[in-house]
Design an enzyme around this catalytic site. Structure first.
Site, short mmCIF file in Angstrom:
data_model
loop_
_atom_site.label_atom_id
_atom_site.label_comp_id
_atom_site.label_asym_id
_atom_site.label_seq_id
_atom_site.Cartn_x
_atom_site.Cartn_y
_atom_site.Cartn_z
CG HIS A 1 14.05 12.96 -25.62
ND1 HIS A 1 12.92 12.21 -25.78
CD2 HIS A 1 14.90 12.59 -26.62
CE1 HIS A 1 13.09 11.39 -26.81
NE2 HIS A 1 14.27 11.60 -27.34
CG ASP B 1 20.87 14.91 -31.42
OD1 ASP B 1 19.65 15.06 -31.29
OD2 ASP B 1 21.37 14.13 -32.26
NE ARG C 1 16.92 6.65 -35.54
CZ ARG C 1 16.52 7.51 -34.60
NH1 ARG C 1 15.45 8.23 -34.77
NH2 ARG C 1 17.21 7.66 -33.48
CG HIS D 1 14.04 14.80 -35.26
ND1 HIS D 1 14.49 13.88 -34.35
CD2 HIS D 1 13.48 14.08 -36.26
CE1 HIS D 1 14.21 12.66 -34.79
NE2 HIS D 1 13.59 12.75 -35.94
C1 SDX Z 1 16.18 13.89 -31.05
O1 SDX Z 1 11.79 11.90 -30.31
C2 SDX Z 1 12.91 11.30 -30.38
O2 SDX Z 1 13.11 10.15 -29.98
C3 SDX Z 1 14.03 12.09 -31.04
C4 SDX Z 1 15.41 11.50 -30.92
C5 SDX Z 1 15.56 10.24 -31.74
O3 SDX Z 1 16.40 9.40 -31.40
O4 SDX Z 1 14.90 10.15 -32.79
O5 SDX Z 1 15.69 11.20 -29.56
C6 SDX Z 1 16.48 12.47 -31.43
O6 SDX Z 1 15.57 14.59 -31.79
C7 SDX Z 1 16.61 14.38 -29.68
C8 SDX Z 1 16.12 15.85 -29.41
C9 SDX Z 1 17.04 16.82 -30.14
N1 SDX Z 1 16.50 18.18 -30.03
C10 SDX Z 1 17.09 19.15 -29.33
O7 SDX Z 1 18.10 18.99 -28.67
C11 SDX Z 1 16.41 20.51 -29.45
C12 SDX Z 1 16.30 21.17 -28.07
N2 SDX Z 1 15.30 20.45 -27.30
C13 SDX Z 1 14.00 21.10 -27.18
O8 SDX Z 1 13.59 21.79 -28.32
C14 SDX Z 1 12.97 20.15 -26.58
O9 SDX Z 1 13.54 19.57 -25.47
C15 SDX Z 1 12.35 19.08 -27.44
C16 SDX Z 1 11.77 19.64 -28.69
C17 SDX Z 1 13.35 18.02 -27.75
C18 SDX Z 1 11.23 18.45 -26.63
O10 SDX Z 1 10.46 19.45 -26.20
P1 SDX Z 1 8.92 19.27 -25.72
O11 SDX Z 1 8.73 17.93 -25.13
O12 SDX Z 1 8.03 19.68 -26.83
O13 SDX Z 1 8.87 20.28 -24.52
P2 SDX Z 1 8.90 21.85 -24.67
O14 SDX Z 1 9.71 22.31 -25.87
O15 SDX Z 1 7.49 22.33 -24.60
O16 SDX Z 1 9.72 22.26 -23.37
C19 SDX Z 1 9.14 22.09 -22.09
C20 SDX Z 1 9.81 23.14 -21.22
C21 SDX Z 1 9.73 24.54 -21.81
O17 SDX Z 1 9.80 25.47 -20.74
P3 SDX Z 1 8.58 26.51 -20.55
O18 SDX Z 1 8.48 27.25 -21.87
O19 SDX Z 1 7.36 25.61 -20.30
O20 SDX Z 1 9.00 27.32 -19.39
O21 SDX Z 1 11.22 22.88 -21.13
C22 SDX Z 1 11.95 23.93 -21.76
C23 SDX Z 1 10.96 24.70 -22.63
O22 SDX Z 1 11.38 26.04 -22.76
N3 SDX Z 1 12.97 23.33 -22.58
C24 SDX Z 1 14.11 23.91 -22.92
C25 SDX Z 1 14.78 22.99 -23.73
N4 SDX Z 1 14.03 21.89 -23.86
C26 SDX Z 1 12.91 22.11 -23.16
N5 SDX Z 1 14.63 25.13 -22.59
C27 SDX Z 1 15.85 25.42 -23.11
N6 SDX Z 1 16.54 24.57 -23.90
C28 SDX Z 1 16.04 23.36 -24.22
N7 SDX Z 1 16.75 22.53 -24.99
#
Ligand code: SDX
Length: 377
Positions: A269, A320, A345, A221
């Site tokens: 996201h 981010d 925020r 996050h």
């Molecule tokens: C914020 O919710 C909000 O609005 C938050 C926010 C706000 O303003 O409040 O926008 C701020 O928190 C932005 C997000 C910051 N987080 C990150 O940058 C962390 C990295 N991102 C991931 O952890 C991920 O994208 C999430 C947690 C943000 C969202 O993930 P989901 O929707 O739970 O999806 P998932 O983790 O299950 O991923 C789906 C697929 C997976 O592949 P498979 O395992 O199915 O093969 O996409 C891949 C994931 O491995 N994937 C990534 C990835 N994000 C998704 N692979 C590598 N790197 C990534 N960053």
């Protein structure tokens, strides 16, 4: 019987909100109906705060009244400073922030008054007081003294003044203002929902904000903006390197990270699946900072990672990703990036706290039990 579990509440609509609309289909974000890009281009962070709290953009009189209030409530409270000084100088700044908000709440005369007037006053005071916490924490970590706020500066100018002890250039102030507007609000993200859960038990505003800070700290996050900078540092920043050379090294780093199944922070996201609506505006601010500080190699690293992630997984950056390097160029320590996210925020969190309280129901979902059947010992 297999239950229809929605892990992570993915795709689950749990309540209404009138504060912001995140639309992944149109890749857009509205604050009380206004596109965030329009607000970032034309409004101060003070005006956006009033819009989120009150539902309407302020009149000139309302804005000047709030600005006077905000400027009069910026100084670091001596009790908060004393509490921060008890913390290790190298503790994580998110722990400092969480502690400071708790101390502000513990000392607040209206802490147990949850009337709409009291909640809004506490929100405005927290908005005004928090920058000094971040600024002081960065300075004490560097062995520097507290810098007192200045009432002749606006919110963004004063934040940078208290942190660096000098007046920032207009270009830098404006990029900082844009980051605050973009970070202000984003519907039911994890930290905002945490604040709503805490508020739903009728706990006080400062308890809800403290809980939200805990949720924001995680790298999935808010902690992602700090993690992005750690990635840049791991790849290595060389000011003498060309944009192309930096991009090539970044691309190689990403390909290796993805081959090792790593999650790369700053990308992806839960809601946006074709890119984060805020990124183009924040990236434009980063581009202005790269030009201002003549740091083309940063652009190389940025492009190299983004292209490699897009080619490999079609995953786009979130807010981010451009925010981290922007704060780095401004001179903030990497660990201070997520506390900067808090400063913005606070407006969204406190708007949701007030909205939850105005139409409350205790938030208490169900679980499907998959432990041992009933047994005796
Ligand atoms: C914020 O919710 C909000 O609005 C938050 C926010 C706000 O303003 O409040 O926008 C701020 O928190 C932005 C997000 C910051 N987080 C990150 O940058 C962390 C990295 N991102 C991931 O952890 C991920 O994208 C999430 C947690 C943000 C969202 O993930 P989901 O929707 O739970 O999806 P998932 O983790 O299950 O991923 C789906 C697929 C997976 O592949 P498979 O395992 O199915 O093969 O996409 C891949 C994931 O491995 N994937 C990534 C990835 N994000 C998704 N692979 C590598 N790197 C990534 N960053």
């Amino acid at each position: 019987m297999t239950e229809d579990i929605k892990k992570g509440l993915a795709g689950v609509v749990v309540d209404y909100t009138a504060i912001s609309k995140v639309n992944p289909e149109t890749n857009s974000l509205l604050y009380r109906g206004y596109p965030v890009q329009d607000l970032a281009a034309a409004k101060s962070f003070e005006e956006v705060a009033l819009l989120l709290w009150n539902g309407e953009l302020p009149s000139e009189v309302e804005c000047s009244e709030f600005c006077a209030f905000e400027r009069a409530n910026r100084a670091l409270d001596s009790r908060v400073k004393a509490a921060i000084d008890l913390l290790p100088v190298d503790c994580h700044p998110m722990d400092t922030a969480r502690t400071a908000v708790s101390v502000i709440g513990a000392n607040h005369p209206l802490a147990s008054d949850s009337s709409p007037e009291a909640e809004l006053r506490k929100a405005k005071e927290l908005f005004a007081a928090f920058p000094a916490v971040v600024a002081y924490d960065q300075r004490r970590r560097r062995g520097l003294d507290l810098v007192e706020p200045r009432e002749d500066l606006n919110y963004a100018q004063n934040f940078l003044w208290m942190t660096f002890g000098e007046e920032a250039a207009e270009e830098v102030v404006d990029a900082f203002r844009v980051s605050m507007v973009l970070y202000a609000e984003h519907s039911f993200n994890a930290s905002t929902f945490a604040a709503r859960v805490i508020t739903s038990t009728l706990a006080d505003l400062h308890s809800a904000v403290t809980g939200a800070i805990g949720a924001l700290k995680g790298p999935l996050h808010g902690g992602a903006n700090e993690a992005v900078m750690h990635t840049f540092d791991e790849i290595g920043i060389d000011k003498n390197e060309s944009r192309e050379e930096a991009a090539a090294r970044a691309k190689a780093w990403m390909e290796k990270a993805l081959s090792e199944k790593k999650k790369v922070m700053g990308f992806g996201h839960r809601v946006y699946k074709h890119g984060d609506s805020r990124v183009p505006t924040m990236k434009a601010a980063l581009d202005r900072m790269i030009e201002y500080y003549s740091r083309d190699e940063i652009l190389g690293l940025y492009d190299g990672l983004q292209v490699a992630m897009d080619e490999a997984k079609g995953i786009q950056p979130n807010l981010d990703y451009p925010a981290g390097p922007t704060y780095h160029l401004m001179g903030f320590d990497t660990e201070m990036f997520t506390p900067l996210f808090i400063a913005a925020r606070i407006t969204g969190w406190t708007s949701h706290i007030m909205e939850q309280r105005a139409s409350n129901a205790l938030i208490r979902p169900l679980s499907a039990y998959n432990g041992p059947e009933q047994r005796s010992f």
